[in-house]
Design a protein around this motif. Structure first.
Motif, PDB file in Angstrom:
ATOM      1  N   LEU A  69       0.184 -10.094  -6.327  1.00  0.00           N
ATOM      2  CA  LEU A  69      -1.043  -9.762  -6.032  1.00  0.00           C
ATOM      3  C   LEU A  69      -0.307  -8.008  -5.085  1.00  0.00           C
ATOM      4  O   LEU A  69      -1.360  -6.975  -5.691  1.00  0.00           O
ATOM      5  CB  LEU A  69      -1.625  -9.556  -4.552  1.00  0.00           C
ATOM      6  CG  LEU A  69      -2.844 -11.562  -5.356  1.00  0.00           C
ATOM      7  CD1 LEU A  69      -3.240 -12.068  -4.232  1.00  0.00           C
ATOM      8  CD2 LEU A  69      -3.444 -10.758  -6.394  1.00  0.00           C
ATOM      9  N   LEU A  70       0.153  -7.861  -3.956  1.00  0.00           N
ATOM     10  CA  LEU A  70       0.629  -6.080  -3.561  1.00  0.00           C
ATOM     11  C   LEU A  70       1.288  -5.327  -5.105  1.00  0.00           C
ATOM     12  O   LEU A  70       0.252  -4.188  -5.442  1.00  0.00           O
ATOM     13  CB  LEU A  70       1.780  -6.373  -3.035  1.00  0.00           C
ATOM     14  CG  LEU A  70       1.473  -7.063  -1.761  1.00  0.00           C
ATOM     15  CD1 LEU A  70       2.695  -7.239  -0.768  1.00  0.00           C
ATOM     16  CD2 LEU A  70       0.116  -6.280  -0.661  1.00  0.00           C
ATOM     17  N   ASN A  71       1.694  -6.150  -5.878  1.00  0.00           N
ATOM     18  CA  ASN A  71       2.390  -5.305  -6.991  1.00  0.00           C
ATOM     19  C   ASN A  71       1.102  -4.623  -8.183  1.00  0.00           C
ATOM     20  O   ASN A  71       1.096  -3.588  -8.428  1.00  0.00           O
ATOM     21  CB  ASN A  71       2.867  -5.451  -8.471  1.00  0.00           C
ATOM     22  CG  ASN A  71       4.106  -5.517  -7.429  1.00  0.00           C
ATOM     23  OD1 ASN A  71       5.121  -4.987  -6.848  1.00  0.00           O
ATOM     24  ND2 ASN A  71       5.497  -6.633  -7.780  1.00  0.00           N
ATOM     25  N   LEU A  72       0.075  -5.577  -8.449  1.00  0.00           N
ATOM     26  CA  LEU A  72      -1.470  -5.063  -8.481  1.00  0.00           C
ATOM     27  C   LEU A  72      -1.675  -4.196  -8.065  1.00  0.00           C
ATOM     28  O   LEU A  72      -2.728  -3.671  -9.156  1.00  0.00           O
ATOM     29  CB  LEU A  72      -2.160  -6.636  -9.324  1.00  0.00           C
ATOM     30  CG  LEU A  72      -1.506  -7.326 -10.629  1.00  0.00           C
ATOM     31  CD1 LEU A  72      -2.410  -8.587 -10.088  1.00  0.00           C
ATOM     32  CD2 LEU A  72      -1.320  -6.784 -11.671  1.00  0.00           C
ATOM     33  N   GLY A  77      -6.101   0.950 -11.667  1.00  0.00           N
ATOM     34  CA  GLY A  77      -7.166   0.108 -12.596  1.00  0.00           C
ATOM     35  C   GLY A  77      -6.378  -1.317 -13.096  1.00  0.00           C
ATOM     36  O   GLY A  77      -7.112  -2.014 -13.747  1.00  0.00           O
ATOM     37  N   ALA A  78      -5.535  -1.833 -12.701  1.00  0.00           N
ATOM     38  CA  ALA A  78      -5.368  -3.010 -12.269  1.00  0.00           C
ATOM     39  C   ALA A  78      -6.241  -3.520 -11.267  1.00  0.00           C
ATOM     40  O   ALA A  78      -7.059  -3.341 -10.654  1.00  0.00           O
ATOM     41  CB  ALA A  78      -4.064  -3.180 -11.878  1.00  0.00           C
ATOM     42  N   ASP A  79      -6.771  -5.156 -12.163  1.00  0.00           N
ATOM     43  CA  ASP A  79      -7.804  -5.508 -11.765  1.00  0.00           C
ATOM     44  C   ASP A  79      -7.546  -7.263 -11.247  1.00  0.00           C
ATOM     45  O   ASP A  79      -7.686  -7.682 -12.711  1.00  0.00           O
ATOM     46  CB  ASP A  79      -9.362  -6.118 -12.821  1.00  0.00           C
ATOM     47  CG  ASP A  79     -10.399  -6.532 -11.866  1.00  0.00           C
ATOM     48  OD1 ASP A  79     -10.203  -7.187 -10.624  1.00  0.00           O
ATOM     49  OD2 ASP A  79     -11.522  -6.354 -12.258  1.00  0.00           O
TER      50      ASP A  79
END
Length: 123
Positions: A69-72, A77-79
């Motif tokens: 989640l932290l990397n996303l 623009g990552a969801d």
């Protein structure tokens, strides 16, 4: 050949292995069907289980971690919600939902038959 070396011995192919190999026949995006030629090294009757068998169940091993989640969140623009919602694991969980609801209802009915109604507390 309908046998496979598994590192120790030769064994017959499983139905899932045959389905996977035959599913790769043809060129992806170019051919609408493919041809599988299988050289039988046994009697045809012995291979019936392989040819008519079902594929093994496919279960997702996708698990969300804090690191993921932290990397996303670092990627513009990552969801994360879309990623989780469109995962195969989420699809499998949503497919199980009606069965789980039925099981809960069945258990609640069974509980009402055996318990004092005052003692039952729904979560």
């Amino acid at each position: 050949e309908s046998q496979k070396f598994d590192g120790t011995n030769f064994r017959s192919l499983t139905a899932s292995e045959y389905i996977q190999m035959s599913g790769r026949a043809g060129r992806r995006g170019k051919d609408d069907k493919g041809t599988v030629i299988l050289m039988l090294d046994k009697q045809a009757e012995d291979c019936e289980a392989m040819l008519r068998g079902n594929a093994d169940a496919l279960n997702s091993s996708f698990h969300v971690t804090y690191n993921m989640l932290l990397n996303l969140l670092r990627v513009e623009g990552a969801d994360p919600e879309f990623l989780i919602g469109s995962s195969f694991r989420q699809f499998q969980q949503e497919t199980k939902l009606p069965q789980l609801i039925n099981e809960i209802q069945t258990l609640e009915i069974g509980l009402e038959e055996y318990a004092d109604p005052i003692e039952i507390q729904k979560i």
